[in-house]
Design a protein around this motif. Structure first.
Motif, PDB file in Angstrom:
ATOM      1  N   LYS A 195       0.839  -1.214   0.000  1.00  0.00           N
ATOM      2  CA  LYS A 195       0.000   0.000   0.000  1.00  0.00           C
ATOM      3  C   LYS A 195       0.866   1.253   0.000  1.00  0.00           C
ATOM      4  O   LYS A 195       0.622   2.200  -0.758  1.00  0.00           O
ATOM      5  N   LYS A 199       1.342   4.155  -3.175  1.00  0.00           N
ATOM      6  CA  LYS A 199       1.120   5.603  -3.053  1.00  0.00           C
ATOM      7  C   LYS A 199       2.389   6.367  -3.421  1.00  0.00           C
ATOM      8  O   LYS A 199       2.336   7.423  -4.071  1.00  0.00           O
ATOM      9  N   LYS A 204      -1.339   7.585  -5.731  1.00  0.00           N
ATOM     10  CA  LYS A 204      -2.748   7.186  -5.627  1.00  0.00           C
ATOM     11  C   LYS A 204      -2.926   6.241  -4.440  1.00  0.00           C
ATOM     12  O   LYS A 204      -1.977   5.567  -4.024  1.00  0.00           O
ATOM     13  N   ASP A 205      -4.154   6.200  -3.948  1.00  0.00           N
ATOM     14  CA  ASP A 205      -4.478   5.330  -2.825  1.00  0.00           C
ATOM     15  C   ASP A 205      -4.906   3.968  -3.363  1.00  0.00           C
ATOM     16  O   ASP A 205      -5.877   3.863  -4.101  1.00  0.00           O
ATOM     17  N   ILE A 207      -6.273   1.420  -1.911  1.00  0.00           N
ATOM     18  CA  ILE A 207      -7.592   0.961  -1.459  1.00  0.00           C
ATOM     19  C   ILE A 207      -8.701   1.605  -2.287  1.00  0.00           C
ATOM     20  O   ILE A 207      -9.666   0.931  -2.686  1.00  0.00           O
ATOM     21  N   LYS A 208      -8.582   2.900  -2.575  1.00  0.00           N
ATOM     22  CA  LYS A 208      -9.596   3.562  -3.404  1.00  0.00           C
ATOM     23  C   LYS A 208      -9.635   2.965  -4.802  1.00  0.00           C
ATOM     24  O   LYS A 208     -10.710   2.775  -5.386  1.00  0.00           O
ATOM     25  N   ASP A 209      -8.459   2.668  -5.355  1.00  0.00           N
ATOM     26  CA  ASP A 209      -8.414   2.054  -6.680  1.00  0.00           C
ATOM     27  C   ASP A 209      -9.066   0.675  -6.673  1.00  0.00           C
ATOM     28  O   ASP A 209      -9.812   0.307  -7.589  1.00  0.00           O
ATOM     29  N   LYS A 211     -11.373  -0.421  -4.622  1.00  0.00           N
ATOM     30  CA  LYS A 211     -12.827  -0.259  -4.444  1.00  0.00           C
ATOM     31  C   LYS A 211     -13.503   0.137  -5.747  1.00  0.00           C
ATOM     32  O   LYS A 211     -14.642  -0.258  -6.022  1.00  0.00           O
ATOM     33  N   SER A 212     -12.804   0.925  -6.559  1.00  0.00           N
ATOM     34  CA  SER A 212     -13.407   1.357  -7.826  1.00  0.00           C
ATOM     35  C   SER A 212     -13.425   0.234  -8.856  1.00  0.00           C
ATOM     36  O   SER A 212     -14.219   0.260  -9.803  1.00  0.00           O
ATOM     37  N   SER A 215     -16.254  -5.224  -6.574  1.00  0.00           N
ATOM     38  CA  SER A 215     -17.578  -5.049  -5.953  1.00  0.00           C
ATOM     39  C   SER A 215     -17.962  -6.319  -5.215  1.00  0.00           C
ATOM     40  O   SER A 215     -17.327  -7.366  -5.377  1.00  0.00           O
ATOM     41  N   GLU A 219     -14.766  -7.699  -3.138  1.00  0.00           N
ATOM     42  CA  GLU A 219     -14.281  -6.393  -2.676  1.00  0.00           C
ATOM     43  C   GLU A 219     -14.124  -6.390  -1.156  1.00  0.00           C
ATOM     44  O   GLU A 219     -13.085  -5.963  -0.627  1.00  0.00           O
ATOM     45  N   LEU A 223     -10.470  -5.920   0.663  1.00  0.00           N
ATOM     46  CA  LEU A 223     -10.280  -4.779   1.564  1.00  0.00           C
ATOM     47  C   LEU A 223      -9.950  -5.253   2.979  1.00  0.00           C
ATOM     48  O   LEU A 223      -9.138  -4.635   3.675  1.00  0.00           O
TER      49      LEU A 223
END
Length: 459
Positions: A195, A199, A204-205, A207-209, A211-212, A215, A219, A223
């Motif tokens: 992680k 970054k 970039k994060d 975790i956000k990537d 999640k996008s 699903s 997901e 996570l």
């Protein structure tokens, strides 16, 4: 002491001129190349003889060997892992009446079996008369002889893994298999470094990537794998008490099974990450004896001394009997005091003593005396004292049994035990339910979610 096959024909390789003439039948001569050096000499006084096997068979370096009071008879320590895995668990899917025969802390063990590694099978004069003086339980290393399915990857390169994940999510579509190959084969500590590298390299994060790109259950599973272990426990507790309703089984599963150090770290993390006091949240969401049990668990003050005091076990068993089966009504505070404060080896001895006093096992008495969440909490503590992997195996089984799947429970246990004792949980699952954990996961899940779970569990 003589060893079959020593010296080998042609002399001792790598030791020119050894052994001295006239000492060929003794290996090794006093003061030379001791085999191996251990405190008190080899073998230790009172430890008996060791099998005629080379050091590679497990000695030295095997925790708790030799056993206290002597080298164990064939079959190993009562309740200890043996060659090829843990001994059979004779019980069925429940935790009720004690099964026949010995087991790895069966539910409960037969009263005649001593907990100590070299202790007597029967304890003369007990119960009645003078109970034995405190005896040592199994060495701490034997109590904690657990193994996770996920190990830290060798030749780990956080930057290389970050690049793999970036390519898997870049452009049209997502290479889920590439993500699975990374996250299922790295330890939690290594995932934290991935992680940070992600970054640093891409601004970039991660975790956000993720999640996008993902699903549903896959997901949630990925996570969870990227959360630091203590944070995931604290997050699960917060989620269980947040909003309308309370997931009491989650509170029980975490607070009644973790070690003192884990509990203290969870309580501190809960405060620092969510700005809340976990005891206040428990009081707001629970009540009565269940609330008091959870508050006791939050202290992280259980005795962790591995020495078993059989006199205290007898006294505690009598106290519990008088607080439940031996009276009209139940003194719940007595059960709370004993089960929340005694070490797990001590509780195991108390279970054995209780069976002799009450002519029924303690788990059955709790069934009769309690109900609801406090009953589940007390039984969880005892089940962990007797056989922690079997408790989690049962939780996994019922998360998938019947119509539908309790995915949150399935994910939480697989993730939190993956580096601790998932190997033993898998073994207990097979012995208790006559099917493998992987088989049941494969029949209850699908797609990338199934592939990731099976990658973590291992085949």
């Amino acid at each position: 002491m003589s060893y079959p096959g020593y010296p080998p024909s042609g002399g001792y390789p790598a030791f020119p001129g050894y052994p001295p003439t006239g000492q060929e039948s003794v290996y090794p001569p006093a003061g030379q190349y001791s085999y191996p050096t251990v405190p008190g000499g080899y073998p230790p006084a009172g430890a008996g003889t060791y099998p005629a096997a080379p050091p590679s068979a497990g000695y030295p370096g095997t925790a708790g060997y030799p056993a206290p009071g002597g080298y164990p008879a064939p079959g190993g320590y009562p309740g200890a892992p043996q060659a090829g895995g843990m001994p059979p668990y004779p019980g069925g899917p429940g935790f009720g009446a004690p099964p026949a025969g010995p087991g790895f802390g069966g539910y409960p063990q037969p009263p005649a079996q001593s907990y100590a590694g070299g202790g007597p099978a029967q304890i003369p004069g007990y119960p009645g008369g003078q109970a034995p003086s405190p005896m040592p339980g199994p060495p701490a290393a034997m109590v904690q002889c657990t193994q996770g399915t996920i190990q830290a990857a060798p030749n780990f390169d956080a930057g290389r893994d970050a690049e793999i994940l970036r390519k898997a999510m870049k452009g049209f579509g997502t290479d889920e298999q590439a993500i699975i190959n990374v996250v299922a084969n790295r330890s939690n500590d290594q995932r934290q470094k991935i992680k940070a590298a992600f970054k640093t390299m891409y601004g970039k994060d991660l975790i956000k990537d993720l999640k996008s790109e993902l699903s549903g259950n896959v997901e949630e599973l990925i996570l969870a794998l990227f959360m630091p272990r203590t944070y995931y426990d604290a997050w699960s507790l917060r989620h269980a008490m947040k909003g309308a309703g309370t997931q009491e089984r989650v509170l029980i599963e975490i607070l009644c099974t973790r070690t003192n150090q884990e509990i203290r770290e969870i309580v501190n993390c809960y405060k620092s990450e969510f700005g809340r006091d976990i005891e206040e949240d428990i009081r707001a969401d629970t009540s009565g004896h269940f609330e008091r049990l959870l508050i006791s668990m939050c202290q992280g003050n259980r005795d962790e001394n591995q020495t078993v005091d059989y006199q205290k076990a007898q006294e505690d068993a009598q106290r519990l009997y008088q607080a439940g089966e031996g009276r009209l009504g139940t003194d719940e505070s007595c059960f709370n005091m004993v089960l929340a404060s005694r070490s797990f080896p001590q509780l195991k001895a108390t279970v054995e003593a209780y069976s002799r006093i009450a002519n029924r096992d303690l788990l059955s008495s709790i069934d009769r005396e309690f109900s609801g969440n406090v009953e589940r909490g007390l039984k969880t503590i005892l089940q962990c004292a007797l056989n922690r992997p079997a408790f989690f195996a049962e939780r996994l089984y019922y998360s998938m049994k019947g119509a539908g799947t309790d995915d949150s429970t399935l994910i939480r246990i697989i993730v939190t035990r993956s580096e601790i004792d998932l190997v033993q949980i898998k073994q207990m699952f097979t012995q208790m339910y006559q099917k493998t954990l992987a088989t049941m996961i494969a029949s209850d899940t699908s797609g990338d979610y199934r592939r990731l779970l099976l990658a973590i569990v291992g085949q």
